[in-house]
Scaffold this active site. Structure first.
Site, PDB file in Angstrom:
ATOM      1  CB  SER A 127      -0.947  -0.035   1.203  1.00 48.28           C
ATOM      2  OG  SER A 127      -1.925   0.947   1.133  1.00 48.28           O
ATOM      3  CG  ASP A 292      -6.308  -3.954  -3.288  1.00 50.40           C
ATOM      4  OD1 ASP A 292      -7.135  -3.077  -2.978  1.00 50.40           O
ATOM      5  OD2 ASP A 292      -5.081  -3.827  -3.111  1.00 50.40           O
ATOM      6  CG  HIS A 325      -5.685  -2.328   0.334  1.00 52.04           C
ATOM      7  ND1 HIS A 325      -4.779  -2.333  -0.715  1.00 52.04           N
ATOM      8  CD2 HIS A 325      -5.183  -1.467   1.260  1.00 52.04           C
ATOM      9  CE1 HIS A 325      -3.782  -1.509  -0.436  1.00 52.04           C
ATOM     10  NE2 HIS A 325      -3.999  -0.976   0.759  1.00 52.04           N
TER      11      HIS A 325
END
Length: 352
Positions: A127, A292, A325
C-alpha cells in the site's frame, strides 16, 4: 522545516560483513516500526507483518538484516505532531509540517547512512509502503538492488482521494479537534478518528470477505428497530474504530492520508509514468490481489508497463484472494511462496 527529528526503528537478524543483506520494510498508513516478533513484556503485541518476517519465513531473518521504522510524522516514537516542539515546549500539533513520501525516503536514507548501509538488498512495502519502495528506486537508484511494491499504485485515483478527504473531514469537524491542537485541551477527537477508521476499514475489505465473515448476521435473533447495533458488521466496524482511536493520533492520520494523496512521480513528467521511471535501476517484484478494489490490479499493471518500457527486470504476480486490500497482510500460500522464491533469489546474490 524541522530543527531536528528522531526516527524509531527495530532490526531483525544480523547485518553481514559487507552489509549487503539489509532489507528496509516501509509501513502503510497505520503501521509502525514493530514489523515482526513480540516484546518480552508484551507478548500479545505481535509485529504487523510477523507472518512474513522471521526465521524460516519468506523474509528469512537468518539470511537478511531487516529494518522496520516508524515514519516521520508518526505516533509510535518518531518525531510527529504529538512530539514536543523545542521552540515552544508544547506538542507540535497543527504546526507540524505536512510530510510527503519523498520526505520519508529522504529520512530513511539518512537512517541508512547512520547504519553504514550504502545499498539495500531490497526495499519493500504494501500500500503506502509500496509507494515508498517505488520512490526509493527513483530518488536513490544506486542504493537499492530490488524493489517490491505490493498492493500499491503509482498514484491514487480520484475515488481514493475522495475516500481520504471524507475521512479527514470526519476528524477536522470533530468538536474536540481544536484545529489540531487538542493536546493542550486534554481531549482527543475520538469521534472523528473513529469514523475515519470505520470508513477506511470498509475500503480495505472486499465484498466477498465481508459476506463470508459477517453476511447479514444479527447480534440477536431480531431487529431492534432503532439506530443501535443490529448487524454483526456494524459491531465489527465500531470495534475497529474504537480500538484505533485509542492508540492512533488524529494529526498523524491526517498527515499519512495526505502523503498518499500527494504521491505522484509522473506529475513532474507531464503525467508520463514511463519518463518518471527512466532513472530507476533496480529489479522489481510487483504484486496485486484480485479483490483489492482500493489499489486494484490494473494500478500495479501500470507500474509494470512503465518498468518494462524502461527495459527493467520486473516480475509480476496477481494473487487470487478474497481479502481485498488487506490481502498483503494475510498468510496466503501462493503469495508467500512468491515472496519466498523472490527473496531466495536475492539471498543467492550474497551467499554464492
Amino acid at each position: 522545516m524541522l530543527p531536528s527529528y528522531e526516527l524509531v526503528y527495530e532490526t531483525y537478524g544480523t547485518l553481514n560483513s559487507d552489509k549487503s543483506n539489509a532489507v528496509l520494510v516501509c509501513h502503510a498508513l497505520s503501521g509502525n516500526h514493530h514489523v515482526a516478533g513480540y516484546y518480552v513484556d508484551d507478548m500479545k503485541n505481535v509485529g504487523w507483518w510477523d507472518t512474513m518476517i522471521g526465521p524460516g519465513k519468506p523474509i528469512d531473518t537468518e539470511k537478511f538484516f531487516v529494518i522496520g521504522l516508524n515514519n516521520l510524522g508518526g505516533c509510535h516514537g518518531s518525531t510527529g505532531p504529538i512530539s514536543i516542539n523545542p521552540a515552544t515546549g508544547k506538542p507540535y500539533g497543527a504546526s507540524f509540517p505536512v510530510v510527503t513520501v519523498e520526505d520519508w525516503v529522504e529520512s530513511q536514507a539518512r537512517l541508512a547512512d547512520k547504519l553504514g548501509i550504502a545499498q539495500f538488498a531490497a526495499v519493500l512495502g504494501g500500500s503506502l509502503g509500496g509507494m515508498q519502495a517505488l520512490q526509493w528506486s527513483l530518488a536513490y537508484p544506486e542504493r537499492v538492488r530490488h524493489v517490491l511494491a505490493i498492493a500499491s499504485a503509482p498514484r491514487l485515483t480520484a475515488q481514493n482521494i475522495a475516500f481520504n478527504d471524507v475521512a479527514r473531514n470526519a476528524i477536522l469537524t470533530d468538536p474536540d479537534f481544536y484545529g489540531g491542537d487538542y493536546y493542550e485541551h486534554g481531549v482527543v477527537p475520538t469521534r472523528g478518528l473513529r469514523l475515519a477508521r470505520m470508513l477506511g476499514h470498509i475500503t480495505y475489505l472486499s465484498n466477498d470477505a465481508m459476506a463470508d465473515k459477517f453476511g447479514r448476521g444479527l447480534r440477536s435473533d431480531k431487529y431492534s428497530y432503532s439506530y443501535d447495533i443490529d448487524f454483526e458488521i456494524e459491531s465489527y466496524l465500531r470495534y475497529q474504530g474504537d480500538k484505533f482511536a485509542a492508540y492512533f493520533d488524529a494529526n498523524t492520520y491526517l498527515l499519512m492520508t495526505k502523503a498518499l494523496d500527494y504521491f505522484d512521480p509522473a506529475r513532474e513528467y507531464d503525467d508520463d509514468l514511463n519518463k518518471a521511471f527512466a532513472t530507476a535501476r533496480a529489479n522489481f517484484l510487483v504484486l496485486s490481489f484480485t479483490t483489492d478494489w482500493r489499489f486494484a490490479p490494473e494500478r500495479s499493471r501500470a507500474i509494470v508497463k512503465a518498468l518494462l518500457h524502461n527495459h527493467l527486470k520486473v516480475s509480476y504476480a496477481e494473487i487470487t484472494s478474497t481479502h481485498g486490500h488487506d490481502s498483503f497482510l494475510m498468510q496466503h500460500t501462493h503469495y508467500h511462496n512468491v515472496m519466498s522464491a523472490y527473496f531466495d533469489n536475492i539471498a543467492s546474490e550474497f551467499t554464492a
